[in-house]
Motif scaffolding. Structure first.
Motif, PDB file in Angstrom:
ATOM      1  N   CYS A  33       0.846  -1.187   0.000  1.00 60.08           N
ATOM      2  CA  CYS A  33       0.000   0.000   0.000  1.00 60.08           C
ATOM      3  C   CYS A  33       0.886   1.243   0.000  1.00 60.08           C
ATOM      4  N   ALA A  34       0.626   2.156  -0.906  1.00 64.79           N
ATOM      5  CA  ALA A  34       1.407   3.389  -0.991  1.00 64.79           C
ATOM      6  C   ALA A  34       1.243   4.224   0.271  1.00 64.79           C
ATOM      7  N   ARG A  35       0.056   4.246   0.836  1.00 61.27           N
ATOM      8  CA  ARG A  35      -0.171   5.015   2.063  1.00 61.27           C
ATOM      9  C   ARG A  35       0.659   4.456   3.215  1.00 61.27           C
ATOM     10  N   LEU A  36       0.712   3.143   3.322  1.00 62.72           N
ATOM     11  CA  LEU A  36       1.478   2.505   4.388  1.00 62.72           C
ATOM     12  C   LEU A  36       2.978   2.741   4.185  1.00 62.72           C
ATOM     13  N   THR A  37       3.425   2.676   2.950  1.00 65.01           N
ATOM     14  CA  THR A  37       4.831   2.947   2.641  1.00 65.01           C
ATOM     15  C   THR A  37       5.199   4.375   3.018  1.00 65.01           C
ATOM     16  N   ASP A  38       4.357   5.337   2.638  1.00 64.50           N
ATOM     17  CA  ASP A  38       4.616   6.743   2.975  1.00 64.50           C
ATOM     18  C   ASP A  38       4.633   6.957   4.485  1.00 64.50           C
ATOM     19  N   ALA A  39       3.707   6.326   5.180  1.00 65.87           N
ATOM     20  CA  ALA A  39       3.654   6.463   6.641  1.00 65.87           C
ATOM     21  C   ALA A  39       4.926   5.905   7.271  1.00 65.87           C
ATOM     22  N   GLY A  40       5.372   4.766   6.779  1.00 68.61           N
ATOM     23  CA  GLY A  40       6.603   4.172   7.295  1.00 68.61           C
ATOM     24  C   GLY A  40       7.807   5.067   7.079  1.00 68.61           C
ATOM     25  N   GLU A  41       7.886   5.714   5.906  1.00 66.73           N
ATOM     26  CA  GLU A  41       8.998   6.619   5.618  1.00 66.73           C
ATOM     27  C   GLU A  41       8.960   7.834   6.545  1.00 66.73           C
ATOM     28  N   THR A  42       7.771   8.356   6.800  1.00 65.88           N
ATOM     29  CA  THR A  42       7.622   9.486   7.711  1.00 65.88           C
ATOM     30  C   THR A  42       8.100   9.119   9.108  1.00 65.88           C
ATOM     31  N   LEU A  43       7.672   7.958   9.592  1.00 62.57           N
ATOM     32  CA  LEU A  43       8.065   7.521  10.931  1.00 62.57           C
ATOM     33  C   LEU A  43       9.568   7.254  11.026  1.00 62.57           C
ATOM     34  N   ARG A  44      10.138   6.628  10.009  1.00 60.63           N
ATOM     35  CA  ARG A  44      11.587   6.359  10.018  1.00 60.63           C
ATOM     36  C   ARG A  44      12.387   7.662  10.031  1.00 60.63           C
ATOM     37  N   ALA A  45      11.968   8.627   9.213  1.00 60.98           N
ATOM     38  CA  ALA A  45      12.679   9.909   9.159  1.00 60.98           C
ATOM     39  C   ALA A  45      12.600  10.622  10.500  1.00 60.98           C
ATOM     40  N   TRP A  46      11.435  10.597  11.129  1.00 57.21           N
ATOM     41  CA  TRP A  46      11.271  11.271  12.424  1.00 57.21           C
ATOM     42  C   TRP A  46      12.120  10.592  13.501  1.00 57.21           C
ATOM     43  N   ARG A  47      12.112   9.264  13.501  1.00 60.52           N
ATOM     44  CA  ARG A  47      12.926   8.540  14.489  1.00 60.52           C
ATOM     45  C   ARG A  47      14.412   8.832  14.289  1.00 60.52           C
ATOM     46  N   GLU A  48      14.835   8.901  13.028  1.00 58.15           N
ATOM     47  CA  GLU A  48      16.234   9.215  12.746  1.00 58.15           C
ATOM     48  C   GLU A  48      16.573  10.621  13.243  1.00 58.15           C
ATOM     49  N   ARG A  49      15.702  11.584  12.966  1.00 63.75           N
ATOM     50  CA  ARG A  49      15.933  12.958  13.442  1.00 63.75           C
ATOM     51  C   ARG A  49      16.016  13.012  14.952  1.00 63.75           C
ATOM     52  N   ARG A  50      15.125  12.301  15.622  1.00 64.83           N
ATOM     53  CA  ARG A  50      15.129  12.278  17.093  1.00 64.83           C
ATOM     54  C   ARG A  50      16.421  11.664  17.617  1.00 64.83           C
ATOM     55  N   ALA A  51      16.876  10.602  16.988  1.00 62.33           N
ATOM     56  CA  ALA A  51      18.118   9.962  17.412  1.00 62.33           C
ATOM     57  C   ALA A  51      19.301  10.912  17.218  1.00 62.33           C
ATOM     58  N   GLN A  52      19.336  11.619  16.098  1.00 61.62           N
ATOM     59  CA  GLN A  52      20.410  12.581  15.851  1.00 61.62           C
ATOM     60  C   GLN A  52      20.365  13.711  16.877  1.00 61.62           C
ATOM     61  N   GLN A  53      19.178  14.187  17.199  1.00 61.11           N
ATOM     62  CA  GLN A  53      19.042  15.250  18.203  1.00 61.11           C
ATOM     63  C   GLN A  53      19.530  14.767  19.565  1.00 61.11           C
ATOM     64  N   ALA A  54      19.206  13.540  19.910  1.00 62.57           N
ATOM     65  CA  ALA A  54      19.634  12.982  21.194  1.00 62.57           C
ATOM     66  C   ALA A  54      21.163  12.860  21.246  1.00 62.57           C
ATOM     67  N   LEU A  55      21.759  12.430  20.150  1.00 62.02           N
ATOM     68  CA  LEU A  55      23.223  12.327  20.103  1.00 62.02           C
ATOM     69  C   LEU A  55      23.880  13.687  20.252  1.00 62.02           C
ATOM     70  N   ARG A  56      23.342  14.692  19.564  1.00 61.29           N
ATOM     71  CA  ARG A  56      23.902  16.045  19.672  1.00 61.29           C
ATOM     72  C   ARG A  56      23.748  16.571  21.096  1.00 61.29           C
ATOM     73  N   ALA A  57      22.604  16.319  21.715  1.00 66.66           N
ATOM     74  CA  ALA A  57      22.379  16.774  23.090  1.00 66.66           C
ATOM     75  C   ALA A  57      23.349  16.084  24.039  1.00 66.66           C
TER      76      ALA A  57
END
Length: 63
Positions: A33-57
């Motif tokens: 499903c394209a919607r499910l794929t897009d949702a997964g990409e959104t969640l992965r990108a957000w988790r990656e950003r959060r992890a990078q922010q935590a490392l910088r902090a």
């Protein structure tokens, strides 16, 4: 760092939850499903950003 996820991330989570229970109008017979794929990409990108922010902090705390 804000603890509240952005609206798009919340909606992506709802899409994933929905697809665990039901198929949507765009789901294909093979389960993809394209919607499910897009949702997964959104969640992965957000988790990656959060992890990078935590490392910088953590690095700032060490200084």
């Amino acid at each position: 760092m804000s603890s509240d996820p952005p609206f798009a991330v919340l909606m992506a989570g709802y899409v994933v939850d929905f697809h665990h229970r039901n198929a949507c109008s765009r789901c294909r017979p093979d389960g993809s499903c394209a919607r499910l794929t897009d949702a997964g990409e959104t969640l992965r990108a957000w988790r990656e950003r959060r992890a990078q922010q935590a490392l910088r902090a953590r690095d700032r705390e060490r200084r």
